[in-house]
Structure formats: C-alpha cells, structure tokens
Design a protein around this motif. Structure first.
Motif, PDB file in Angstrom:
ATOM      1  N   LYS A  28       0.972  -0.956   0.094  1.00 10.03           N
ATOM      2  CA  LYS A  28      -0.141  -0.013  -0.011  1.00 10.03           C
ATOM      3  C   LYS A  28       0.886   1.448  -0.065  1.00 10.03           C
ATOM      4  O   LYS A  28       0.355   2.242  -0.777  1.00 10.03           O
ATOM      5  CB  LYS A  28      -0.941   0.175   1.088  1.00 10.03           C
ATOM      6  CG  LYS A  28      -1.986   1.156   1.158  1.00 10.03           C
ATOM      7  CD  LYS A  28      -2.874   0.939   0.043  1.00 10.03           C
ATOM      8  CE  LYS A  28      -4.083   1.885   0.090  1.00 10.03           C
ATOM      9  NZ  LYS A  28      -4.979   1.630  -1.092  1.00 10.03           N
ATOM     10  N   LEU A  29       1.872   1.323   0.802  1.00 10.87           N
ATOM     11  CA  LEU A  29       2.774   2.407   0.737  1.00 10.87           C
ATOM     12  C   LEU A  29       3.424   2.527  -0.635  1.00 10.87           C
ATOM     13  O   LEU A  29       3.717   3.623  -1.088  1.00 10.87           O
ATOM     14  CB  LEU A  29       3.833   2.244   1.848  1.00 10.87           C
ATOM     15  CG  LEU A  29       5.010   3.237   2.095  1.00 10.87           C
ATOM     16  CD1 LEU A  29       4.147   4.741   2.479  1.00 10.87           C
ATOM     17  CD2 LEU A  29       5.917   2.912   3.025  1.00 10.87           C
ATOM     18  N   TYR A  30       3.770   1.560  -1.344  1.00 12.03           N
ATOM     19  CA  TYR A  30       4.482   1.639  -2.551  1.00 12.03           C
ATOM     20  C   TYR A  30       3.432   2.226  -3.491  1.00 12.03           C
ATOM     21  O   TYR A  30       3.662   3.134  -4.216  1.00 12.03           O
ATOM     22  CB  TYR A  30       4.917   0.174  -3.048  1.00 12.03           C
ATOM     23  CG  TYR A  30       5.404   0.102  -4.358  1.00 12.03           C
ATOM     24  CD1 TYR A  30       6.621   0.819  -4.707  1.00 12.03           C
ATOM     25  CD2 TYR A  30       4.386  -0.152  -5.539  1.00 12.03           C
ATOM     26  CE1 TYR A  30       6.867   0.647  -6.323  1.00 12.03           C
ATOM     27  CE2 TYR A  30       4.858  -0.052  -6.614  1.00 12.03           C
ATOM     28  CZ  TYR A  30       6.191   0.264  -7.065  1.00 12.03           C
ATOM     29  OH  TYR A  30       6.554   0.270  -8.357  1.00 12.03           O
ATOM     30  N   GLU A  31       2.105   1.782  -3.380  1.00  8.36           N
ATOM     31  CA  GLU A  31       1.285   2.261  -4.246  1.00  8.36           C
ATOM     32  C   GLU A  31       0.980   3.632  -4.234  1.00  8.36           C
ATOM     33  O   GLU A  31       0.711   4.479  -5.232  1.00  8.36           O
ATOM     34  CB  GLU A  31      -0.322   1.467  -4.209  1.00  8.36           C
ATOM     35  CG  GLU A  31      -0.057  -0.033  -4.762  1.00  8.36           C
ATOM     36  CD  GLU A  31      -1.325  -0.744  -4.164  1.00  8.36           C
ATOM     37  OE1 GLU A  31      -2.271  -0.489  -3.452  1.00  8.36           O
ATOM     38  OE2 GLU A  31      -1.253  -2.024  -4.555  1.00  8.36           O
ATOM     39  N   ASN A  35       1.716   6.633  -6.859  1.00  2.00           N
ATOM     40  CA  ASN A  35       0.451   7.448  -7.427  1.00  2.00           C
ATOM     41  C   ASN A  35       0.792   8.952  -7.054  1.00  2.00           C
ATOM     42  O   ASN A  35       0.666  10.044  -7.977  1.00  2.00           O
ATOM     43  CB  ASN A  35      -0.639   6.944  -6.505  1.00  2.00           C
ATOM     44  CG  ASN A  35      -1.738   8.201  -6.987  1.00  2.00           C
ATOM     45  OD1 ASN A  35      -2.045   8.447  -8.112  1.00  2.00           O
ATOM     46  ND2 ASN A  35      -2.759   8.284  -6.029  1.00  2.00           N
ATOM     47  N   GLN A  36       1.487   9.305  -6.087  1.00  2.00           N
ATOM     48  CA  GLN A  36       2.043  10.619  -5.748  1.00  2.00           C
ATOM     49  C   GLN A  36       3.154  10.947  -6.863  1.00  2.00           C
ATOM     50  O   GLN A  36       2.982  12.154  -7.305  1.00  2.00           O
ATOM     51  CB  GLN A  36       2.574  10.651  -4.375  1.00  2.00           C
ATOM     52  CG  GLN A  36       2.790  12.338  -3.903  1.00  2.00           C
ATOM     53  CD  GLN A  36       3.567  12.158  -2.273  1.00  2.00           C
ATOM     54  OE1 GLN A  36       3.319  11.284  -1.649  1.00  2.00           O
ATOM     55  NE2 GLN A  36       3.823  13.389  -2.096  1.00  2.00           N
ATOM     56  N   TRP A  37       3.985  10.099  -6.905  1.00  2.00           N
ATOM     57  CA  TRP A  37       5.017  10.455  -7.911  1.00  2.00           C
ATOM     58  C   TRP A  37       4.528  10.948  -9.312  1.00  2.00           C
ATOM     59  O   TRP A  37       4.814  12.094  -9.980  1.00  2.00           O
ATOM     60  CB  TRP A  37       6.024   9.425  -7.897  1.00  2.00           C
ATOM     61  CG  TRP A  37       7.049   9.659  -9.077  1.00  2.00           C
ATOM     62  CD1 TRP A  37       7.225   9.171 -10.261  1.00  2.00           C
ATOM     63  CD2 TRP A  37       8.421  10.431  -8.863  1.00  2.00           C
ATOM     64  NE1 TRP A  37       8.355   9.430 -10.903  1.00  2.00           N
ATOM     65  CE2 TRP A  37       9.333  10.192 -10.079  1.00  2.00           C
ATOM     66  CE3 TRP A  37       8.914  11.076  -7.648  1.00  2.00           C
ATOM     67  CZ2 TRP A  37      10.324  11.042 -10.072  1.00  2.00           C
ATOM     68  CZ3 TRP A  37      10.183  11.748  -7.926  1.00  2.00           C
ATOM     69  CH2 TRP A  37      11.040  11.439  -9.170  1.00  2.00           C
ATOM     70  N   GLU A  38       3.635  10.042  -9.677  1.00  2.00           N
ATOM     71  CA  GLU A  38       3.027  10.067 -11.136  1.00  2.00           C
ATOM     72  C   GLU A  38       2.064  11.343 -11.247  1.00  2.00           C
ATOM     73  O   GLU A  38       1.952  11.846 -12.552  1.00  2.00           O
ATOM     74  CB  GLU A  38       2.093   8.749 -11.424  1.00  2.00           C
ATOM     75  CG  GLU A  38       3.178   7.729 -11.565  1.00  2.00           C
ATOM     76  CD  GLU A  38       2.418   6.307 -11.773  1.00  2.00           C
ATOM     77  OE1 GLU A  38       1.041   6.357 -11.495  1.00  2.00           O
ATOM     78  OE2 GLU A  38       2.890   5.269 -12.305  1.00  2.00           O
ATOM     79  N   ASN A  39       1.626  11.838 -10.231  1.00  2.00           N
ATOM     80  CA  ASN A  39       0.514  12.785 -10.256  1.00  2.00           C
ATOM     81  C   ASN A  39       1.425  14.180  -9.730  1.00  2.00           C
ATOM     82  O   ASN A  39       0.773  15.247  -9.612  1.00  2.00           O
ATOM     83  CB  ASN A  39      -0.701  12.465  -9.478  1.00  2.00           C
ATOM     84  CG  ASN A  39      -1.505  11.505 -10.075  1.00  2.00           C
ATOM     85  OD1 ASN A  39      -1.994  11.583 -11.283  1.00  2.00           O
ATOM     86  ND2 ASN A  39      -1.817  10.630  -9.301  1.00  2.00           N
ATOM     87  N   GLU A  40       2.823  14.081  -9.641  1.00  2.00           N
ATOM     88  CA  GLU A  40       3.648  14.937  -9.203  1.00  2.00           C
ATOM     89  C   GLU A  40       2.820  16.083  -7.972  1.00  2.00           C
ATOM     90  O   GLU A  40       2.948  17.252  -7.999  1.00  2.00           O
ATOM     91  CB  GLU A  40       3.583  16.083 -10.427  1.00  2.00           C
ATOM     92  CG  GLU A  40       4.579  15.313 -11.564  1.00  2.00           C
ATOM     93  CD  GLU A  40       4.674  16.343 -12.786  1.00  2.00           C
ATOM     94  OE1 GLU A  40       4.384  17.513 -12.641  1.00  2.00           O
ATOM     95  OE2 GLU A  40       5.215  15.757 -13.672  1.00  2.00           O
TER      96      GLU A  40
END
Length: 43
Positions: A28-31, A35-40
């Motif tokens: 879950k932490l990875y997901e 998500n945070q990285w991909e959505n900046e």
C-alpha cells in the motif's frame, strides 16, 4: 524503510535505523508513493 537522524546545525549523522513492514502495508505504501510521484503531488 531507512531512517537517518541528522543534526540540523552540523549535518552530522546521529543514528541510522531500518524498519521493516509487513507485506500488505509495504504494498500500500508503494502504491500511494507511486501515485504521488506520477501525479506530481508535492508534499
């Protein structure tokens, strides 16, 4: 997860620890991180 404690004034490392998580929490932490990285999303 590595945790590094650094003295703010001197930048000297005071402690290094590693904490392990169970598989479900790690996934879950990875997901969420991905998500945070991909959505900046800056934090």
């Amino acid at each position: 997860m590595p945790i590094i404690l650094v003295e703010n004034r001197t930048n000297i490392i005071k402690a290094i620890r590693v904490i392990g998580f169970d598989a479900m929490f790690s996934k879950k932490l990875y997901e969420l991180s991905k998500n945070q990285w991909e959505n900046e999303m800056a934090g």
